[in-house]
Design a protein around this motif. Structure first.
Motif, short mmCIF file in Angstrom:
data_model
loop_
_atom_site.label_atom_id
_atom_site.label_comp_id
_atom_site.label_asym_id
_atom_site.label_seq_id
_atom_site.Cartn_x
_atom_site.Cartn_y
_atom_site.Cartn_z
N THR A 112 0.76 -1.31 -0.04
CA THR A 112 -0.25 -0.10 -0.21
C THR A 112 0.83 1.31 -0.08
N GLU A 113 2.10 1.34 0.77
CA GLU A 113 2.89 2.37 0.88
C GLU A 113 3.54 2.75 -0.46
N VAL A 114 3.78 1.70 -1.49
CA VAL A 114 4.72 1.97 -2.42
C VAL A 114 3.50 2.02 -3.73
N GLY A 115 2.33 1.59 -3.60
CA GLY A 115 1.49 1.55 -4.66
C GLY A 115 1.36 0.25 -5.26
N ALA A 116 1.96 -0.75 -4.82
CA ALA A 116 2.06 -1.88 -5.39
C ALA A 116 0.72 -2.69 -5.18
N THR A 117 0.32 -3.26 -6.56
CA THR A 117 -1.08 -4.16 -6.32
C THR A 117 -0.69 -5.54 -6.83
N VAL A 118 0.43 -5.98 -6.77
CA VAL A 118 0.81 -7.61 -6.99
C VAL A 118 1.93 -7.83 -6.14
N ILE A 119 1.98 -9.12 -5.50
CA ILE A 119 2.89 -9.82 -5.04
C ILE A 119 3.26 -11.02 -5.67
N VAL A 120 4.49 -11.03 -6.29
CA VAL A 120 4.98 -12.09 -6.97
C VAL A 120 5.98 -13.18 -5.97
N LYS A 121 5.31 -14.39 -6.01
CA LYS A 121 5.93 -15.44 -5.26
C LYS A 121 6.47 -16.47 -6.06
N GLY A 122 7.86 -16.93 -6.12
CA GLY A 122 8.34 -18.12 -6.81
C GLY A 122 7.96 -19.21 -5.98
N ILE A 123 7.47 -20.31 -6.77
CA ILE A 123 7.04 -21.57 -5.99
C ILE A 123 7.83 -22.34 -6.85
N ARG A 124 8.25 -23.69 -5.93
CA ARG A 124 9.11 -24.72 -6.53
C ARG A 124 8.16 -26.09 -6.52
N SER A 125 7.19 -25.84 -5.72
CA SER A 125 6.59 -27.25 -5.59
C SER A 125 5.11 -27.32 -4.89
N GLN A 126 4.27 -28.31 -4.91
CA GLN A 126 3.18 -28.37 -4.09
C GLN A 126 3.05 -27.69 -2.77
N VAL A 127 4.31 -28.11 -2.08
CA VAL A 127 4.50 -27.54 -0.67
C VAL A 127 4.27 -26.02 -0.64
N ASP A 128 5.00 -25.54 -1.50
CA ASP A 128 5.07 -24.08 -1.51
C ASP A 128 3.77 -23.46 -1.75
N VAL A 129 3.06 -24.13 -2.75
CA VAL A 129 1.59 -23.50 -3.12
C VAL A 129 0.72 -23.79 -2.01
N ALA A 130 0.77 -24.92 -1.17
CA ALA A 130 -0.08 -25.04 0.11
C ALA A 130 0.14 -24.12 1.19
N THR A 150 -1.69 -12.06 -5.83
CA THR A 150 -0.75 -12.53 -5.63
C THR A 150 -0.41 -13.48 -6.91
N ILE A 151 0.58 -13.33 -7.63
CA ILE A 151 0.97 -14.27 -9.06
C ILE A 151 2.03 -15.31 -8.32
N PHE A 152 1.85 -16.60 -8.66
CA PHE A 152 2.87 -17.64 -8.46
C PHE A 152 3.53 -17.87 -9.54
N MET A 153 5.01 -17.89 -9.45
CA MET A 153 5.83 -17.92 -10.68
C MET A 153 6.81 -19.11 -10.33
N LEU A 154 6.65 -20.21 -11.41
CA LEU A 154 7.42 -21.27 -11.42
C LEU A 154 8.91 -20.80 -11.80
N PRO A 155 9.95 -21.32 -11.11
CA PRO A 155 11.35 -20.89 -11.69
C PRO A 155 11.86 -21.72 -12.82
N ASP A 156 12.84 -21.32 -13.37
CA ASP A 156 13.55 -22.31 -14.27
C ASP A 156 13.78 -23.62 -13.74
N PRO A 157 13.19 -24.90 -14.42
CA PRO A 157 13.36 -26.22 -13.75
C PRO A 157 14.85 -26.37 -13.39
#
Length: 160
Positions: A83-101, A118-125
């Motif tokens: 809110t302070e910086v005006g961001a409307t999205v959080i990007v989270k890197g996820i590696r597995s179903q454990v991270d998603v949970a 929140t956007i979940f982004m998979l890293p390069d395999p």
């Protein structure tokens, strides 16, 4: 519309997987805030200021620093920073179903509290199996972490 996203994490230390997510997020948004946060559930290897410095070095050396700001946040909720910086999205890197949970309930609450998506982004395999915890463990036992971390981190850990 100026689109700002936050890529939060403990980054203790930053890995090549983190850099991959940061670089790709930077291509999707006008401005990225890489936000080093304190995780009370973890014992830190590096002080927050050192993590910020290493991320800045890694980004500079990788050559994709244009629309990326690196900073830290230690008081209040992540959505307060957004809110302070005006961001409307959080990007989270996820590696597995454990991270998603783990990340899903936080994403829902962040949306409820401040309408931040929140956007979940998979890293390069090639980097999906690497975590900061694994890097810390390999380093503590004398192993070579250079395949998993940016050169700035490798140099720093080698000196320590």
């Amino acid at each position: 519309m100026h689109r700002i996203a936050v890529v939060p994490g403990s980054f203790d230390p930053v890995t090549l997987g983190h850099l991959d997510v940061i670089e790709r997020a930077a291509g999707l948004f006008d401005e990225i805030h890489v936000l080093v946060v304190h995780n009370p559930g973890k014992t830190a290897l590096l002080p927050i200021a050192q993590r910020v410095t290493l991320i800045e070095q890694a980004i500079r050396e990788a050559g994709f620093e244009g629309n990326i700001r690196v900073t830290s946040w230690s008081v209040g909720l992540l959505v307060d920073y957004c809110t302070e910086v005006g961001a409307t999205v959080i990007v989270k890197g996820i590696r597995s179903q454990v991270d998603v949970a783990y990340e899903t309930p936080m994403a829902i609450v962040n949306h409820d509290l401040a309408a931040v998506e929140t956007i979940f982004m998979l890293p390069d395999p090639a980097h999906a199996h690497v975590s900061s915890s694994l890097v810390r463990q390999v380093d503590a036992l004398g192993g070579d972490v250079s395949p998993y971390v940016p050169p700035a981190v490798s140099r720093f850990l080698h000196q320590a």
